[in-house]
Design a protein around this motif. Sequence first.
Motif, PDB file in Angstrom:
ATOM      1  N   ARG A 182      15.603 -46.006 -73.343  1.00 58.76           N
ATOM      2  CA  ARG A 182      17.033 -46.295 -73.391  1.00 58.76           C
ATOM      3  C   ARG A 182      17.603 -46.404 -71.981  1.00 58.76           C
ATOM      4  O   ARG A 182      17.136 -45.749 -71.050  1.00 58.76           O
ATOM      5  CB  ARG A 182      17.780 -45.197 -74.139  1.00 58.76           C
ATOM      6  N   ALA A 183      18.617 -47.215 -71.850  1.00 57.54           N
ATOM      7  CA  ALA A 183      19.373 -47.300 -70.599  1.00 57.54           C
ATOM      8  C   ALA A 183      20.640 -46.471 -70.779  1.00 57.54           C
ATOM      9  O   ALA A 183      21.511 -46.819 -71.581  1.00 57.54           O
ATOM     10  CB  ALA A 183      19.710 -48.746 -70.272  1.00 57.54           C
ATOM     11  N   LEU A 184      20.722 -45.351 -70.071  1.00 54.99           N
ATOM     12  CA  LEU A 184      21.855 -44.441 -70.217  1.00 54.99           C
ATOM     13  C   LEU A 184      22.849 -44.658 -69.080  1.00 54.99           C
ATOM     14  O   LEU A 184      22.480 -44.646 -67.904  1.00 54.99           O
ATOM     15  CB  LEU A 184      21.369 -42.989 -70.213  1.00 54.99           C
ATOM     16  N   VAL A 236      24.968 -35.766 -71.595  1.00 56.24           N
ATOM     17  CA  VAL A 236      23.523 -36.015 -71.609  1.00 56.24           C
ATOM     18  C   VAL A 236      22.845 -35.120 -72.644  1.00 56.24           C
ATOM     19  O   VAL A 236      21.975 -35.568 -73.409  1.00 56.24           O
ATOM     20  CB  VAL A 236      22.920 -35.783 -70.213  1.00 56.24           C
ATOM     21  N   HIS A 237      23.242 -33.850 -72.700  1.00 56.40           N
ATOM     22  CA  HIS A 237      22.668 -32.943 -73.695  1.00 56.40           C
ATOM     23  C   HIS A 237      22.925 -33.459 -75.111  1.00 56.40           C
ATOM     24  O   HIS A 237      22.050 -33.361 -75.989  1.00 56.40           O
ATOM     25  CB  HIS A 237      23.258 -31.543 -73.531  1.00 56.40           C
ATOM     26  N   LEU A 288      10.045 -32.103 -68.966  1.00 62.13           N
ATOM     27  CA  LEU A 288       9.788 -33.529 -68.856  1.00 62.13           C
ATOM     28  C   LEU A 288      10.117 -34.258 -70.148  1.00 62.13           C
ATOM     29  O   LEU A 288      10.549 -35.413 -70.125  1.00 62.13           O
ATOM     30  CB  LEU A 288       8.319 -33.752 -68.485  1.00 62.13           C
ATOM     31  N   MET A 289       9.932 -33.589 -71.297  1.00 62.36           N
ATOM     32  CA  MET A 289      10.208 -34.183 -72.601  1.00 62.36           C
ATOM     33  C   MET A 289      11.071 -33.241 -73.423  1.00 62.36           C
ATOM     34  O   MET A 289      11.166 -32.049 -73.115  1.00 62.36           O
ATOM     35  CB  MET A 289       8.897 -34.466 -73.352  1.00 62.36           C
ATOM     36  N   LEU A 316      11.744 -40.300 -69.482  1.00 60.84           N
ATOM     37  CA  LEU A 316      12.210 -40.273 -68.096  1.00 60.84           C
ATOM     38  C   LEU A 316      13.695 -40.611 -67.938  1.00 60.84           C
ATOM     39  O   LEU A 316      14.371 -40.004 -67.089  1.00 60.84           O
ATOM     40  CB  LEU A 316      11.351 -41.210 -67.245  1.00 60.84           C
ATOM     41  N   PRO A 317      14.283 -41.551 -68.707  1.00 68.35           N
ATOM     42  CA  PRO A 317      15.726 -41.802 -68.550  1.00 68.35           C
ATOM     43  C   PRO A 317      16.590 -40.570 -68.794  1.00 68.35           C
ATOM     44  O   PRO A 317      17.642 -40.413 -68.156  1.00 68.35           O
ATOM     45  CB  PRO A 317      16.001 -42.897 -69.584  1.00 68.35           C
TER      46      PRO A 317
END
Length: 326
Positions: free
Chosen positions: A101-103, A117-118, A193-194, A218-219
């Motif tokens: 996804r592009a956040l 973000v959470h 990381l995940m 990663l995004p």
Amino acid sequence: MPHVVVIDPVDAIDALLAELHRQKAAGVRRVSVSDESLQALKVMAGGASPSPVRATTSAQTVVPAVPPPPARPAPRPIVVAPPVPKVSVHTPELRPLPAPRALTLPTGTKAERLAWVHGQIAQCPVTLEHLKPTQKPVLGVGSAEAKILFVGEAPTLEEVEAGRAFIGPAGELLRKIVAATGLSEKDIYVTSLMAWRPEPPTAYGKRPPNAAEVAFSLPYVRAQIEAIQPQVIVALGAQAFEALIQAKRTITQERGHWHAFEGRPLMPTFHPNYLLHNSSLTAKRTVWEDFLLVMEKVGLVPTEKQRSFFLAPPRPVATDDVEPDA
């Protein structure tokens, strides 16, 4: 030694009658017979099988036959177990992941942007599909005003059950190291990381994330870094370090040297689990030297006591090694 004579009942009765006739001819009118003899006569008259009678005569001694030796038991058969057939364990195929996804973060304070973000992580349908009913998306923990942002490996089973990063022994050890630097909880933020645990696990433990899982996750890591804007990023372990720099590197060689993630200083070091399994003085000193560099990068000046942590004590000098003054 008295021997055993077997008497046939018919012959015994004939002999008895002959004896009675002889005694009658001799003038004997009465014969005294005991109860035991009468009982024996009844048994003979009833056709009972001949019974052995012990005779007192010793005219002939019969030596009993030597019993044959006991038969040797038959040898036990050797049972050879059939070979165990190989059972193929079915490993479920990993579900394909959509494109990352592009956040785009909204405007607001650091705390507001981090909360957004959470929320994106907690409501991500892909993340929820990879969780079991008792598990939760793993969210980062710490201050939105943190100076140092720590990125760890993929979550453990304990972390997905709690929904929080760096709980358990590894998290406790990390916080002890941070406290030794003089920093506090408001100065740090820790994340994984995940947001889910890679499944299925391997035979020796949890499975490291593959390239598709890292690319999808990663995004969200980048969005947390952008929301907090820390002074320093610390990659804990090879998984986190390789994911951030997008290259295969050896953390043993790269630790202790500064790298960069999108313009921010990045320091790789060993994961706290490394120290939990290797508590030698050398291992502790190696990790501590990395933290000394991080302290200096955020403007802290380590004291002489802090610089001497985990150094091997000097070897005592024996008196024999000291040469007397000339």
